[in-house]
Design a protein around this motif. Structure first.
Motif, PDB file in Angstrom:
ATOM      1  N   LEU A  85      -2.000 -42.865 -98.969  1.00 12.83           N
ATOM      2  CA  LEU A  85      -2.087 -41.634 -99.755  1.00 12.83           C
ATOM      3  C   LEU A  85      -3.125 -41.740-100.859  1.00 12.83           C
ATOM      4  CD1 LEU A  85       1.634 -40.497 -99.998  1.00 12.83           C
ATOM      5  CD2 LEU A  85      -0.184 -39.554 -98.568  1.00 12.83           C
ATOM      6  N   SER A  86      -3.346 -42.947-101.370  1.00 16.21           N
ATOM      7  CA  SER A  86      -4.352 -43.114-102.421  1.00 16.21           C
ATOM      8  C   SER A  86      -5.765 -42.949-101.873  1.00 16.21           C
ATOM      9  CB  SER A  86      -4.197 -44.473-103.101  1.00 16.21           C
ATOM     10  OG  SER A  86      -4.636 -45.513-102.237  1.00 16.21           O
ATOM     11  N   LEU A  87      -5.940 -43.082-100.559  1.00 17.34           N
ATOM     12  CA  LEU A  87      -7.249 -42.920 -99.928  1.00 17.34           C
ATOM     13  C   LEU A  87      -7.553 -41.472 -99.568  1.00 17.34           C
ATOM     14  CD1 LEU A  87      -7.114 -45.990 -97.514  1.00 17.34           C
ATOM     15  CD2 LEU A  87      -8.330 -45.831 -99.712  1.00 17.34           C
ATOM     16  N   VAL A  88      -6.541 -40.624 -99.582  1.00 18.68           N
ATOM     17  CA  VAL A  88      -6.682 -39.234 -99.173  1.00 18.68           C
ATOM     18  C   VAL A  88      -7.076 -38.396-100.387  1.00 18.68           C
ATOM     19  CG1 VAL A  88      -5.426 -37.245 -98.231  1.00 18.68           C
ATOM     20  CG2 VAL A  88      -4.972 -39.544 -97.367  1.00 18.68           C
ATOM     21  N   GLU A 142      -7.158 -35.573-103.128  1.00 16.01           N
ATOM     22  CA  GLU A 142      -5.988 -34.974-103.787  1.00 16.01           C
ATOM     23  C   GLU A 142      -5.517 -33.680-103.124  1.00 16.01           C
ATOM     24  OE1 GLU A 142      -2.757 -34.791-105.971  1.00 16.01           O
ATOM     25  OE2 GLU A 142      -4.146 -36.461-106.031  1.00 16.01           O
ATOM     26  N   ARG A 143      -6.412 -32.790-102.755  1.00 13.15           N
ATOM     27  CA  ARG A 143      -5.976 -31.513-102.170  1.00 13.15           C
ATOM     28  C   ARG A 143      -5.323 -31.711-100.809  1.00 13.15           C
ATOM     29  NH1 ARG A 143     -12.045 -29.881-101.107  1.00 13.15           N
ATOM     30  NH2 ARG A 143     -12.167 -30.844 -99.086  1.00 13.15           N
ATOM     31  N   VAL A 144      -5.785 -32.703-100.024  1.00 16.39           N
ATOM     32  CA  VAL A 144      -5.158 -32.993 -98.737  1.00 16.39           C
ATOM     33  C   VAL A 144      -3.801 -33.626 -98.974  1.00 16.39           C
ATOM     34  CG1 VAL A 144      -5.340 -34.341 -96.603  1.00 16.39           C
ATOM     35  CG2 VAL A 144      -7.364 -33.220 -97.566  1.00 16.39           C
ATOM     36  N   HIS A 145      -3.724 -34.513 -99.969  1.00 20.37           N
ATOM     37  CA  HIS A 145      -2.458 -35.160-100.313  1.00 20.37           C
ATOM     38  C   HIS A 145      -1.421 -34.129-100.726  1.00 20.37           C
ATOM     39  CE1 HIS A 145       0.506 -37.811-101.997  1.00 20.37           C
ATOM     40  NE2 HIS A 145       0.281 -37.376-103.210  1.00 20.37           N
ATOM     41  N   ALA A 146      -1.809 -33.163-101.547  1.00 20.91           N
ATOM     42  CA  ALA A 146      -0.867 -32.130-101.991  1.00 20.91           C
ATOM     43  C   ALA A 146      -0.350 -31.329-100.808  1.00 20.91           C
ATOM     44  CB  ALA A 146      -1.532 -31.212-103.012  1.00 20.91           C
ATOM     45  N   ALA A 147      -1.220 -31.004 -99.865  1.00 21.81           N
ATOM     46  CA  ALA A 147      -0.791 -30.270 -98.674  1.00 21.81           C
ATOM     47  C   ALA A 147       0.138 -31.113 -97.822  1.00 21.81           C
ATOM     48  CB  ALA A 147      -2.009 -29.844 -97.857  1.00 21.81           C
ATOM     49  N   ALA A 148      -0.118 -32.399 -97.737  1.00 24.71           N
ATOM     50  CA  ALA A 148       0.734 -33.295 -96.945  1.00 24.71           C
ATOM     51  C   ALA A 148       2.120 -33.394 -97.552  1.00 24.71           C
ATOM     52  CB  ALA A 148       0.102 -34.680 -96.839  1.00 24.71           C
ATOM     53  N   VAL A 149       2.201 -33.421 -98.868  1.00 26.84           N
ATOM     54  CA  VAL A 149       3.505 -33.494 -99.524  1.00 26.84           C
ATOM     55  C   VAL A 149       4.309 -32.242 -99.220  1.00 26.84           C
ATOM     56  CG1 VAL A 149       4.672 -33.545-101.765  1.00 26.84           C
ATOM     57  CG2 VAL A 149       2.758 -35.084-101.324  1.00 26.84           C
ATOM     58  N   VAL A 150       3.671 -31.084 -99.253  1.00 22.80           N
ATOM     59  CA  VAL A 150       4.353 -29.833 -98.925  1.00 22.80           C
ATOM     60  C   VAL A 150       4.786 -29.855 -97.459  1.00 22.80           C
ATOM     61  CG1 VAL A 150       4.053 -27.345 -98.663  1.00 22.80           C
ATOM     62  CG2 VAL A 150       3.200 -28.496-100.704  1.00 22.80           C
ATOM     63  N   ASP A 151       3.880 -30.252 -96.566  1.00 21.96           N
ATOM     64  CA  ASP A 151       4.186 -30.298 -95.137  1.00 21.96           C
ATOM     65  C   ASP A 151       5.269 -31.316 -94.819  1.00 21.96           C
ATOM     66  OD1 ASP A 151       0.795 -29.748 -93.918  1.00 21.96           O
ATOM     67  OD2 ASP A 151       2.329 -28.353 -94.613  1.00 21.96           O
ATOM     68  N   GLU A 152       5.330 -32.411 -95.567  1.00 20.94           N
ATOM     69  CA  GLU A 152       6.298 -33.473 -95.317  1.00 20.94           C
ATOM     70  C   GLU A 152       7.725 -32.940 -95.379  1.00 20.94           C
ATOM     71  OE1 GLU A 152       7.192 -36.757 -98.262  1.00 20.94           O
ATOM     72  OE2 GLU A 152       5.936 -37.788 -96.789  1.00 20.94           O
ATOM     73  N   HIS A 153       7.960 -31.966 -96.243  1.00 17.50           N
ATOM     74  CA  HIS A 153       9.299 -31.407 -96.379  1.00 17.50           C
ATOM     75  C   HIS A 153       9.673 -30.517 -95.194  1.00 17.50           C
ATOM     76  CE1 HIS A 153       9.677 -33.126-100.299  1.00 17.50           C
ATOM     77  NE2 HIS A 153       8.541 -32.583-100.658  1.00 17.50           N
ATOM     78  N   ALA A 154       8.679 -30.053 -94.471  1.00 19.34           N
ATOM     79  CA  ALA A 154       8.940 -29.171 -93.334  1.00 19.34           C
ATOM     80  C   ALA A 154       9.011 -29.928 -92.013  1.00 19.34           C
ATOM     81  CB  ALA A 154       7.839 -28.119 -93.248  1.00 19.34           C
ATOM     82  N   VAL A 155       8.678 -31.228 -92.040  1.00 13.69           N
ATOM     83  CA  VAL A 155       8.636 -32.029 -90.819  1.00 13.69           C
ATOM     84  C   VAL A 155       9.836 -32.957 -90.795  1.00 13.69           C
ATOM     85  CG1 VAL A 155       7.282 -33.732 -89.538  1.00 13.69           C
ATOM     86  CG2 VAL A 155       6.121 -31.938 -90.824  1.00 13.69           C
ATOM     87  N   SER A 156      10.435 -33.113 -89.628  1.00 15.11           N
ATOM     88  CA  SER A 156      11.586 -34.007 -89.525  1.00 15.11           C
ATOM     89  C   SER A 156      11.141 -35.448 -89.665  1.00 15.11           C
ATOM     90  CB  SER A 156      12.287 -33.820 -88.183  1.00 15.11           C
ATOM     91  OG  SER A 156      11.498 -34.364 -87.152  1.00 15.11           O
ATOM     92  N   ASP A 157      12.097 -36.345 -89.977  1.00 13.30           N
ATOM     93  CA  ASP A 157      11.801 -37.765 -90.113  1.00 13.30           C
ATOM     94  C   ASP A 157      11.241 -38.343 -88.830  1.00 13.30           C
ATOM     95  OD1 ASP A 157      14.568 -38.585 -92.323  1.00 13.30           O
ATOM     96  OD2 ASP A 157      12.568 -37.802 -92.717  1.00 13.30           O
ATOM     97  N   ALA A 158      11.624 -37.803 -87.688  1.00 11.95           N
ATOM     98  CA  ALA A 158      11.173 -38.341 -86.400  1.00 11.95           C
ATOM     99  C   ALA A 158       9.700 -38.050 -86.159  1.00 11.95           C
ATOM    100  CB  ALA A 158      12.005 -37.749 -85.274  1.00 11.95           C
ATOM    101  N   ALA A 159       9.141 -37.079 -86.847  1.00 17.99           N
ATOM    102  CA  ALA A 159       7.761 -36.707 -86.588  1.00 17.99           C
ATOM    103  C   ALA A 159       6.960 -36.655 -87.891  1.00 17.99           C
ATOM    104  CB  ALA A 159       7.708 -35.351 -85.884  1.00 17.99           C
ATOM    105  N   GLN A 160       6.991 -37.710 -88.660  1.00 11.62           N
ATOM    106  CA  GLN A 160       6.261 -37.761 -89.920  1.00 11.62           C
ATOM    107  C   GLN A 160       4.765 -37.783 -89.644  1.00 11.62           C
ATOM    108  OE1 GLN A 160       7.139 -37.690 -93.193  1.00 11.62           O
ATOM    109  NE2 GLN A 160       9.167 -37.135 -92.459  1.00 11.62           N
ATOM    110  N   PRO A 161       3.984 -36.978 -90.379  1.00 14.16           N
ATOM    111  CA  PRO A 161       2.540 -36.963 -90.176  1.00 14.16           C
ATOM    112  C   PRO A 161       1.919 -38.252 -90.702  1.00 14.16           C
ATOM    113  CG  PRO A 161       3.122 -35.598 -92.046  1.00 14.16           C
ATOM    114  CD  PRO A 161       4.407 -36.049 -91.401  1.00 14.16           C
ATOM    115  N   VAL A 162       0.871 -38.683 -90.074  1.00 11.65           N
ATOM    116  CA  VAL A 162       0.118 -39.850 -90.521  1.00 11.65           C
ATOM    117  C   VAL A 162      -1.253 -39.359 -90.909  1.00 11.65           C
ATOM    118  CG1 VAL A 162      -0.861 -42.062 -89.857  1.00 11.65           C
ATOM    119  CG2 VAL A 162       1.371 -41.367 -88.982  1.00 11.65           C
ATOM    120  N   LEU A 163      -1.635 -39.616 -92.154  1.00 11.03           N
ATOM    121  CA  LEU A 163      -2.943 -39.178 -92.644  1.00 11.03           C
ATOM    122  C   LEU A 163      -3.882 -40.368 -92.654  1.00 11.03           C
ATOM    123  CD1 LEU A 163      -1.773 -37.033 -95.667  1.00 11.03           C
ATOM    124  CD2 LEU A 163      -2.460 -36.240 -93.428  1.00 11.03           C
ATOM    125  N   LEU A 164      -5.053 -40.178 -92.134  1.00  7.04           N
ATOM    126  CA  LEU A 164      -6.056 -41.225 -92.127  1.00  7.04           C
ATOM    127  C   LEU A 164      -7.242 -40.758 -92.921  1.00  7.04           C
ATOM    128  CD1 LEU A 164      -5.925 -42.212 -88.369  1.00  7.04           C
ATOM    129  CD2 LEU A 164      -4.801 -43.334 -90.291  1.00  7.04           C
TER     130      LEU A 164
END
Length: 108
Positions: free
Chosen positions: A79-82, A84-106
């Motif tokens: 997350l420190s490599l991403v 800030e604006r992509v990180h903020a979107a990922a945090v919002v999206d993380e709440h909408a995604v189940s634990d089984a399908a966590q997004p991986v950001l590269l």
């Protein structure tokens, strides 16, 4: 990130996943609520005896706890490599995604 921060984050997540309050964990582990809170917030270093007691109550091995801590370090590093604006979107999206399908950001 300091080790105590990662340990605290993992312990808090394990506790909440099990639906336990700090009070309940305190009573079953025989560790004071203020001290548990300080550990979870990364303000206090937990001894190996304290960690063993918490692992026993949370039904994880010490090895599983440490594996989770390593994963927490990796997550924070990615997350420190991403940007800030992509990180903020990922945090919002993380709440909408189940634990089984966590997004991986590269990082690009």
């Amino acid at each position: 990130m300091l080790m105590r921060h990662a340990i605290g984050s993992v312990l808090r997540r394990l506790r909440t996943e099990r639906g336990a309050t700090l009070r309940e964990l305190s009573e079953t582990s025989r560790i004071s609520i203020p001290y548990l809170s300080e550990i979870e917030r990364g303000r206090k270093e937990a001894s190996s005896e304290i960690l063993a007691a918490l692992c026993r109550v949370l039904d994880v091995t010490e090895g599983e706890l440490l594996s989770e801590v390593v994963a927490e370090f990796a997550r924070v590093e990615v997350l420190s490599l991403v940007p800030e604006r992509v990180h903020a979107a990922a945090v919002v999206d993380e709440h909408a995604v189940s634990d089984a399908a966590q997004p991986v950001l590269l990082a690009a």
